[in-house]
Design an enzyme around this catalytic site. Structure first.
Site, PDB file in Angstrom:
ATOM      1  N   LYS A 196       0.840  -1.204   0.000  1.00 46.22           N
ATOM      2  CA  LYS A 196       0.000   0.000   0.000  1.00 46.22           C
ATOM      3  C   LYS A 196       0.872   1.249   0.000  1.00 46.22           C
ATOM      4  O   LYS A 196       1.496   1.590   0.991  1.00 46.22           O
ATOM      5  CB  LYS A 196      -0.917   0.056   1.230  1.00 46.22           C
ATOM      6  N   GLU A 271       9.676   1.533  10.768  1.00 47.55           N
ATOM      7  CA  GLU A 271      10.775   2.481  10.522  1.00 47.55           C
ATOM      8  C   GLU A 271      10.127   3.852  10.573  1.00 47.55           C
ATOM      9  O   GLU A 271       9.346   4.209   9.690  1.00 47.55           O
ATOM     10  CB  GLU A 271      11.389   2.160   9.149  1.00 47.55           C
ATOM     11  N   CYS A 305      13.638  10.775   6.615  1.00 42.34           N
ATOM     12  CA  CYS A 305      13.562  10.445   8.048  1.00 42.34           C
ATOM     13  C   CYS A 305      14.894  10.612   8.768  1.00 42.34           C
ATOM     14  O   CYS A 305      14.922  10.923   9.955  1.00 42.34           O
ATOM     15  CB  CYS A 305      13.022   9.033   8.231  1.00 42.34           C
ATOM     16  N   GLU A 402       9.664  16.431  14.829  1.00 39.59           N
ATOM     17  CA  GLU A 402      10.096  16.222  13.450  1.00 39.59           C
ATOM     18  C   GLU A 402       9.284  17.154  12.543  1.00 39.59           C
ATOM     19  O   GLU A 402       8.063  17.062  12.479  1.00 39.59           O
ATOM     20  CB  GLU A 402       9.854  14.764  13.049  1.00 39.59           C
TER      21      GLU A 402
HETATM   22  P1  ADP Z   1       3.394  10.889   6.925  1.00 37.61           P
HETATM   23  O1  ADP Z   1       3.193  11.642   8.203  1.00 37.61           O
HETATM   24  O2  ADP Z   1       4.779  10.827   6.455  1.00 37.61           O
HETATM   25  O3  ADP Z   1       2.352  11.170   5.875  1.00 37.61           O
HETATM   26  P2  ADP Z   1       1.983   8.579   7.770  1.00 37.61           P
HETATM   27  O4  ADP Z   1       2.493   7.758   8.887  1.00 37.61           O
HETATM   28  O5  ADP Z   1       0.767   9.399   7.983  1.00 37.61           O
HETATM   29  O6  ADP Z   1       3.225   9.401   7.303  1.00 37.61           O
HETATM   30  O7  ADP Z   1       1.722   7.683   6.486  1.00 37.61           O
HETATM   31  C1  ADP Z   1       2.586   6.667   6.061  1.00 37.61           C
HETATM   32  C2  ADP Z   1       1.757   5.566   5.444  1.00 37.61           C
HETATM   33  O8  ADP Z   1       0.881   5.044   6.440  1.00 37.61           O
HETATM   34  C3  ADP Z   1       0.864   5.999   4.294  1.00 37.61           C
HETATM   35  O9  ADP Z   1       0.812   4.954   3.332  1.00 37.61           O
HETATM   36  C4  ADP Z   1      -0.490   6.171   4.966  1.00 37.61           C
HETATM   37  O10 ADP Z   1      -1.584   6.022   4.084  1.00 37.61           O
HETATM   38  C5  ADP Z   1      -0.463   5.036   5.968  1.00 37.61           C
HETATM   39  N1  ADP Z   1      -1.362   5.198   7.114  1.00 37.61           N
HETATM   40  C6  ADP Z   1      -1.797   6.349   7.686  1.00 37.61           C
HETATM   41  N2  ADP Z   1      -2.624   6.078   8.721  1.00 37.61           N
HETATM   42  C7  ADP Z   1      -2.712   4.725   8.823  1.00 37.61           C
HETATM   43  C8  ADP Z   1      -3.395   3.823   9.708  1.00 37.61           C
HETATM   44  N3  ADP Z   1      -4.154   4.258  10.690  1.00 37.61           N
HETATM   45  N4  ADP Z   1      -3.224   2.494   9.506  1.00 37.61           N
HETATM   46  C9  ADP Z   1      -2.434   2.028   8.523  1.00 37.61           C
HETATM   47  N5  ADP Z   1      -1.773   2.830   7.659  1.00 37.61           N
HETATM   48  C10 ADP Z   1      -1.905   4.162   7.793  1.00 37.61           C
END
Ligand code: ADP
Length: 498
Positions: A196, A271, A305, A402
């Site tokens: 995903k 990570e 990161c 961050e």
């Molecule tokens: P960033 O802050 O860098 O956008 P996120 O942690 O929000 O990072 O997103 C990283 C990935 O995790 C993306 O693919 C996002 O769609 C997914 N993601 C965000 N929320 C969830 C969740 N509750 N469960 C699983 N995946 C998620």
């Protein structure tokens, strides 16, 4: 004031494949070897952060689509993929590597158009994935069970088996590299995979699906579900029939994924973020340390990161370093990321631009002073100036949180102990860098800092053979190296009466 060098109309892609890819009206999900619409029929738009224009519409996967992808992955695992000889499945992986190499320029352009990272950086990240695939394809032949022989009455041995259905959830900053970094060891070890990508940057994952198809993998071995975190992402984390999830992204989401994984005790690797200290001692070679420190917080506009966002400078050289740092950072070219002369492209989204510029006010309110930058760039695109904060204390929010933009906090330190103490005074522990010509000091600081990667007189260096990951809230587990391959396997002990 930094000058923006974006041409009035953004550059066009040079690769015909990119233009062709973007001409398709709706990009579908890749499930069970077929391109399908989301069960709900829903799609979402993808935006080019340089032009702020919609460049594609992509199927929006939800729980039903994740269920279908997991079912396809399970069937492939129980079926043709599970029965394949190691040499056959690694040959397929190598074919995928060759296709990536052949199409690397196109994939890099697609990445740049989608997430704004300068083309030179996108090329280098995409190019590195070919070696990653080669490394893990090789690992599959190297890592196997053992035959400890401690009791003459038994034949005892271990089998190293794939886990089953693995999933990768990746962020928008380096989408293709993270996808391959998880997919390659998973497939090499004999698992099947559900990927995903982030909702902001699904395009190179879709292109990867096309290359997987072209390489000739059996249906269901790799499945691509584009969608949002809440929906596609959360359905993966909660899924009872996914055996392992590896995640790269924010700490908050990482914690949520870990909690959700309890449903079936999925194996989880995380990570996450960082606030990495970059420590310059007064005996360092500043002609290298300063430009590298600038790259440390501006590469991909700081959306990395391991970015070195806390720059600790020994007090005696504080003025000299600050002056050189602002001069060098101020000379960087902000512009169209498709132009290979560009140093800083846009941030990935309006949301990210608001977040980063929000921190300019936070820093000022806490008493820090802007020595360079400190504003968004006027005009189209989510551009922000490289920004240097001075008069920063390590307990200020800009030094603790961050930011994920091209923003550095310059903080003085007195001596080695002080540098290590302040460097470790953070919730994170992903990476650190130390600049000194004193050999003993370099190694003492490398031991003292609690972080997964330590660079001495360099920054951003990486090697697939070396583990990568974080102490503390920067993560759980390590990617890369042979242990990363092993983390996609289960160990089984067999006792045979003789
Ligand atoms: P960033 O802050 O860098 O956008 P996120 O942690 O929000 O990072 O997103 C990283 C990935 O995790 C993306 O693919 C996002 O769609 C997914 N993601 C965000 N929320 C969830 C969740 N509750 N469960 C699983 N995946 C998620």
């Amino acid at each position: 004031m930094t000058e923006l060098i974006v041409p009035p109309a953004a550059l066009q892609p040079s690769q015909p494949g990119v233009t062709k890819f973007l001409a398709d009206s709706v990009r579908k999900l890749y499930i069970g070897g077929r391109w399908v619409e989301a069960a709900s029929g829903k799609t979402f738009p993808v935006i080019n952060p340089t032009t702020e224009q919609v460049i594609a519409h992509v199927a929006e996967a939800d729980k039903a689509d994740v269920d279908a992808a997991v079912q396809a992955a399970r069937s492939a695992f129980e079926g043709p993929w599970g029965r394949m000889r190691v040499v056959e499945r690694t040959e397929l992986l190598r074919r995928l590597g060759a296709l990536i190499a052949e199409n690397a320029d196109e994939i890099a352009e697609l990445e740049t158009i989608n997430n704004g990272s300068p083309i030179s950086i996108a090329r280098s990240f995409v190019g590195s994935t070919v070696g990653t695939i080669d490394y893990f394809a090789g690992s599959a032949r190297l890592i196997h069970g053992e035959t400890p022989s401690n009791d003459p009455n038994y034949l005892t041995y271990t089998l190293r088996e794939p886990i089953g259905v693995c999933a990768g959830i990746v962020p928008w900053n380096v989408p293709f590299l993270f996808a391959i970094g998880k997919l390659a060891p998973a497939l090499a070890a004999g698992n099947t995979f559900v990927l995903k990508p982030a909702e902001q940057t699904p395009l190179t994952a879709i292109r990867l699906g096309e290359l997987v198809e072209e390489a000739g993998f059996p249906a269901g071995v790799v499945n691509i579900v584009t969608g949002f975190g809440l929906g596609a992402g959360s359905s993966i984390a909660e899924h009872p029939d996914i055996d392992k999830v590896s995640f790269t992204g924010s700490v908050d989401v990482g914690k949520r994924i870990l909690a959700a994984s309890a449903v079936n005790l999925k194996r989880v690797t995380l990570e996450l973020g960082g606030k990495s200290p970059n420590i310059i001692f007064k005996d360092a070679d500043l002609s290298v340390a300063v430009p590298t420190a600038v790259a440390g917080f501006t590469m991909s506009s700081g959306q990395i990161c391991v970015a070195g966002t806390r720059l600790f400078v020994q007090r005696e050289i504080m003025d000299e370093v600050t002056e050189k740092l602002t001069e060098f950072a101020g000379s960087l070219r902000i512009g169209d990321p498709l132009d290979s002369a560009t140093d800083l492209g846009p941030l990935v989204s309006q949301e990210q631009l608001d977040r980063v510029t929000g921190y300019f006010g936070v820093g000022a309110a806490d008493g820090a002073r802007v020595a360079l930058g400190g504003a968004a760039v006027e005009g189209t695109g989510y551009f922000v100036e490289p920004t240097v904060f001075v008069d920063v204390r390590n307990d200020m929010r800009i030094a603790r949180e961050e930011i994920f933009g091209p923003v550095v906090s310059v903080i003085p330190f007195t001596d080695e102990d002080d540098a290590v103490l302040q460097g470790n005074d953070t919730l994170y522990g992903l990476a650190a860098s130390v600049w000194t010509n004193d050999l003993g000091r370099a190694h003492r600081v490398a031991r003292g800092i609690k972080a997964g990667s330590i660079w001495v007189n360099n920054y951003f260096t990486g090697d697939t053979a070396l583990p990568f990951g974080g102490y503390k809230e920067s993560g759980l587990g390590r990617e890369n190296g042979l242990d990363w391959y092993k983390s996609f396997t289960e160990d089984k002990s067999v006792y045979v009466t003789l």
